[in-house]
Design a protein around this motif. Sequence first.
Motif, PDB file in Angstrom:
ATOM      1  N   LYS A 463      -8.877  -0.169  -0.692  1.00 49.83           N
ATOM      2  CA  LYS A 463      -8.676  -0.655   0.675  1.00 49.83           C
ATOM      3  C   LYS A 463      -9.975  -0.741   1.454  1.00 49.83           C
ATOM      4  O   LYS A 463     -10.153  -1.604   2.301  1.00 49.83           O
ATOM      5  CB  LYS A 463      -7.689   0.268   1.398  1.00 49.83           C
ATOM      6  CG  LYS A 463      -6.293   0.250   0.781  1.00 49.83           C
ATOM      7  CD  LYS A 463      -5.351   1.193   1.522  1.00 49.83           C
ATOM      8  CE  LYS A 463      -3.951   1.138   0.886  1.00 49.83           C
ATOM      9  NZ  LYS A 463      -3.009   2.051   1.561  1.00 49.83           N
ATOM     10  N   ARG A 486      -7.628 -10.193  -0.079  1.00 48.79           N
ATOM     11  CA  ARG A 486      -7.976  -8.819   0.302  1.00 48.79           C
ATOM     12  C   ARG A 486      -9.004  -8.818   1.427  1.00 48.79           C
ATOM     13  O   ARG A 486      -8.960  -7.975   2.324  1.00 48.79           O
ATOM     14  CB  ARG A 486      -8.506  -8.060  -0.911  1.00 48.79           C
ATOM     15  CG  ARG A 486      -7.461  -7.839  -1.995  1.00 48.79           C
ATOM     16  CD  ARG A 486      -8.009  -7.053  -3.174  1.00 48.79           C
ATOM     17  NE  ARG A 486      -7.056  -7.094  -4.279  1.00 48.79           N
ATOM     18  CZ  ARG A 486      -7.278  -7.659  -5.448  1.00 48.79           C
ATOM     19  NH1 ARG A 486      -8.468  -8.208  -5.692  1.00 48.79           N
ATOM     20  NH2 ARG A 486      -6.355  -7.668  -6.384  1.00 48.79           N
ATOM     21  N   GLU A 489      -7.448  -9.687   4.868  1.00 46.25           N
ATOM     22  CA  GLU A 489      -6.701  -8.609   5.503  1.00 46.25           C
ATOM     23  C   GLU A 489      -7.562  -7.860   6.511  1.00 46.25           C
ATOM     24  O   GLU A 489      -7.050  -7.337   7.502  1.00 46.25           O
ATOM     25  CB  GLU A 489      -6.191  -7.633   4.441  1.00 46.25           C
ATOM     26  CG  GLU A 489      -5.069  -8.195   3.567  1.00 46.25           C
ATOM     27  CD  GLU A 489      -4.624  -7.189   2.525  1.00 46.25           C
ATOM     28  OE1 GLU A 489      -5.104  -6.034   2.578  1.00 46.25           O
ATOM     29  OE2 GLU A 489      -3.809  -7.551   1.649  1.00 46.25           O
ATOM     30  N   HIS A 490      -8.855  -7.821   6.266  1.00 40.64           N
ATOM     31  CA  HIS A 490      -9.767  -7.072   7.143  1.00 40.64           C
ATOM     32  C   HIS A 490     -10.627  -7.990   8.011  1.00 40.64           C
ATOM     33  O   HIS A 490     -11.217  -7.525   8.981  1.00 40.64           O
ATOM     34  CB  HIS A 490     -10.683  -6.179   6.291  1.00 40.64           C
ATOM     35  CG  HIS A 490      -9.934  -5.206   5.438  1.00 40.64           C
ATOM     36  ND1 HIS A 490      -9.458  -4.002   5.911  1.00 40.64           N
ATOM     37  CD2 HIS A 490      -9.558  -5.269   4.127  1.00 40.64           C
ATOM     38  CE1 HIS A 490      -8.826  -3.351   4.928  1.00 40.64           C
ATOM     39  NE2 HIS A 490      -8.880  -4.099   3.844  1.00 40.64           N
ATOM     40  N   THR A 492      -9.944 -11.491   9.627  1.00 41.11           N
ATOM     41  CA  THR A 492      -9.062 -12.643   9.856  1.00 41.11           C
ATOM     42  C   THR A 492      -9.818 -13.885  10.317  1.00 41.11           C
ATOM     43  O   THR A 492      -9.327 -15.002  10.172  1.00 41.11           O
ATOM     44  CB  THR A 492      -7.995 -12.294  10.906  1.00 41.11           C
ATOM     45  OG1 THR A 492      -8.655 -11.823  12.106  1.00 41.11           O
ATOM     46  CG2 THR A 492      -7.069 -11.207  10.379  1.00 41.11           C
TER      47      THR A 492
END
Length: 1247
Positions: A463, A486, A489-490, A492
């Motif tokens: 993560k 992935r 997700e962090h 945008t």
Amino acid sequence: MEIEVLKVEDPSCFWIAVKEYVPGVVGETVYENLNAEMEQFYNCHKDADEVKQEEIKKGQVYVVFSEELKCWCRALVESVRCQVDGYQLSCFLVDFAKYCSVPSQSIRVLAGAFAKIPHRAKKCRLHCTKPLTLHIDYCENTAKIGPAKRWDTAAIQHFRKLLEEATEVKATIQTVEDKVLEVFLFVTIGDEKICVNDDLVAKHFAHYKDDEGTAGSSSDVSDDEVSLNAECVPVEFVGPTFLARPKLPFGEEVSPHLGPGLAGCNSVTEKPSQRSHTDLDDNTVSVVSMVAGLPSKEDKAVQTERLPQFLNSSFLQTHAVEDDQQSLQNVGKEKNFVFLSKKIEPSSVLETAPLFDGLKKELAWNKFSGPTFTQSYCWPPVAWGCDVVAISHQGNDPLLYIPPVLTLLQERDYQALPNMSGPLALILCPGWKKAQLVFDLLKTYRKGCRHLHPVLITLGQNKEAGSQMEIRGCAVVVTTPYSLLRLLEHNTGFLRRLCHLVLDEIDLLFSDSPEEVFTILDCYKKATAQARGNLPGQIIAVGTRWNKHITPLIKEFMNDPHIVITVIEEAAIFGNVQQVVQPCINSNRTVELLKILDFTQRNLQKVLVFTDSVTEVEMICKALKSNSIVCLKKHKESKCNAKCVLERWRKMHSSGTPAVLVLTDDCLQSLGITDATCVIHFSLPSPAIFGQRLQSMSDNFSTGIKDSAVDQEDTKAKSVILLTENSSCHAPGILYYLRHAEAEIPEELYDLTARMQESEEDEKFSRPLCASLKTFGICRNRTECPDRHQINLSIDMAQNIAAEMIETPERVTILPLFVVHATNYFGRIVKKQKDQFTVLAKEMNDYFKVPGHRISVNTVEKSVFYGLREGAICHRVQVVETAAKEENVSKVTIKYIDEGRTSQVNSDQLLHLPLKFQSLPPQAVEIIVCRVKPIDNEVEWNPKVTDHINHKIKGKLHHAKVVHTLGKTVWVDPMVGVTSLPTIKMWINEYNIRSEILSMGLGTDNPEHVGEIQKLCTQIPVVDHGQSLERLPAKPETTVEKFGPAIQALLVRSRKEDTADLEEVSSPQDPLIEENAAESCNSPVTPPGNDVVQTKEAEDSTVHQQKSCHPPIKWFQDDASVTLKVQILRATDSRCEFCREKVTFSAYSEGKLYVADLELYQSVIAEKSTCVIKDTEAVILLVKEKKGTWCKLLKNKNVHVSLDFECWEESEDESPFTVGSGKLSYPPAGSEEWFESSEENDTESDE
């Protein structure tokens, strides 16, 4: 003299025939009589003078029947090709300057009378006229016109145009070189007379230059003839263009009384020149008519014996094989297929390609040989900023899009974009390996670009990896779909500046991860809707095959894209060609054909019926005529030429008569048909021929995007395949294409393909066992994989691991010495007590320390053991391959038999190995760590993982549990790095290799691995649900029944190891385990299709269970319920019975009964529990009687039941495995827990 130009390749290679009468030269009348006499002779003696196939020789002149000219012709045989039905000859017609291909049945011996007459076609080239071209030096930033080796296309076109428009063509022969006439060519166009040589020079297509040392090179030119050396050819400026032209070597003076329009010609009056060599002798005559229409005051002289002799000589044959081959290659290039949704002018030359100059420099510097045919059509629309879809055999080449995309990044203004981090271009690749390749290419070509800064992103499942990634100042990002999601997700806002999205290998992207790609497209669409301002976005999709998901990509995300398809089969899918398969027995093909034609006749279609033999063509035509169906036929033996057949076929359709043409494949190219509406495959072709047949309908391919099956009704083109029991040869390839085209496929084609694949698998029986199958338990592409996917005992069990090496499978000591990749190594199993190899290694080192013992080997033999000294260490090696000698030393490939690695050394480095050192068997074993595989459906480990594991484990002791063995391969789970503390007699666990890989985020769980290996070793077919056709039946001679004792031994070991897989494992000396092992040894061997591994409890279950198969089951839970996923394909007659502490499921699948009788660990509410049958699985929902977490599902261990880690919420960090010292109990195989701190005799002091 007046001539007729027969054939033109370029100004340095063309053929002529002399039309005007010249004394001593055979005239046209003679050739007309020759043709008539040959026609009469060979038609009357059709069977006489036939040439036997084995007697046909390349370079000889024979008589052949030309289908195009419909007459017998003299022909020079240039090549002989052997085919199924005879020999095919490539010939050059020496009287017509034509190339043709004829069967060996159409060739005759050249009669002596016909051989005496010289060949009519004479090869020529323009005298002293050499090609020019524009040379661009990107390194020096210069461009200049200079000499070239080949003629430019524009020069050839101009030369041909002059000859085509000419009403009269004349030539003056200057010299003869290598049996080729060198001429000045004159043409009359309208009222203007033009010297072609001068015209090419004036237009900078050519320059005048004589080859050095060519004078007198022909044996047919007298020593007294004019020398053409440069110093002997005066140059003067002539005409208004002041061309530097060599004067005619015979010193003639052209009359001032020129013909009409000749005053404007580039050739003007020349004055006689003084010649420095011997004058011509008296044996000369006037040949003023040599340049007809140009009268002269003074006779121009040539030797009377020379020119006529040469023009009539039989040695003037057009060998020029290299030129002819080049011509054929050019023809092939011109016939490249391309399907375009919009017109594109191809950019086939790098100098004129739409790329910026700096990039052209880099391409030239890196010896780029393109652009290729596909690149020439892809580069322009990409460089214009348009959306592009390109499907090509070269669709996996990143250079289809990299150069024009880099050009856009250099030449466009992106100032209007938001001032934030994020790339301008994003390249999405199907896997890390392709992403690395694209990234390397970007680094290669970034030297000529400003502010490019490419970045490669491959994120694991950790993560924190995405949150730590920062992209600043980079214009291009290369990544994969999973890595990008992935990252999004962090971050945008990562796509807000994106203007160019490239989907590399779109077919693989959509087949492997369609949901992920469409998610990215949605994010791209939303993120850039407002952020780009007036700057339009661009999507580029390139691949090797069309994919059904490309249609929604075009409709929903692209703006009127350019579609470029250079593969005919893929164009047919895009063009909505309907594919129909009609099964029938071979003897009923004609009946089925008549039924199909009955329908097509009512719809007035243009039908082609393809077959692969002349006999079948005749048979079909006879059947059609007997049923009152008018048809035409064309095959290699038919007398009617292609043009005649084509005209008749089209007239039939235009007159309202159904047009049916029956033909063989070798006639298709000569006909050039592209407007057929229906193709019937009377014989099943190879995939390559199948595409050529489809091309005959290319004019009727749809140009729009089809919506769904609704559009299928409006298709203009149809392909019908008659499938028989004899069609198995090409069945796999055709099935692969039909599945790709989403056509309806009958069961008969699946059966044929399965049989063919079984046969192909049998052919691989001597190949090594598939590495992917061993490493991950599955091979994702068995059809293309070259290796074996079934057990071959003679190979796999040829060398077994000695029983004493694995005394206790629950714990062995392993020393990895060579790392293949993250989960596959070679090394040694180290014995706890006195290790024999350690003793042997010490004795070898002591022995070879003595110089007299180091005896070099004179003759190296394959498979023999030798010694090899590397520094102070000696190794036992085996020669696996020898190479050619260089001087007295040869390179040999060796295998280190105690380490497993291979290397290449000089043969003189090998030493004689005494027999006492060969008695110990090779110690190297293959080690495979189970239950872990690469993330994101990758088929290879990322080098980051392999490098990390290599650094961590190589040369260090590990403890492992052996879960399976096959020959010299061991599967272990787990495998733990350990450190010995001899003072307190303990081992410290440092790391678990599987956990180490998972912690990097680049590996994921693979719970089916061990089960698949066990199935493989008992010859149970491995069912690949993604590729149902990959199922192959067990090879009969390798079944359990055939190899009873050998395979029983294999099963005993497997059972021994799996009985230790219980959740509560006893000590190695537990009598229960010994009892179970003994029982396994005495029990009958389980036949294929039954459960291979049975626990004590399962063996006591009901009789009907023993006769059925147990389906694989995955489970996960929450506080209120437990979900079971029973993996079973297309279940029928399913039953599911619920009790308070038990659930029983049964169903049939593909003719087999599957039963699962599960005794639950805790109670459930039977009335509320449910079972839902789906296509690939049955989902059972068990409602817990008491809420809470179950520590396990079943009271007793069942090897077919495993956790569903994809749905499991517990993180890896919460697993019970701990690193470091402390007391641990023996866990089941696969658990993250591991060994108890030992006080057994494991220390060095006890050995």
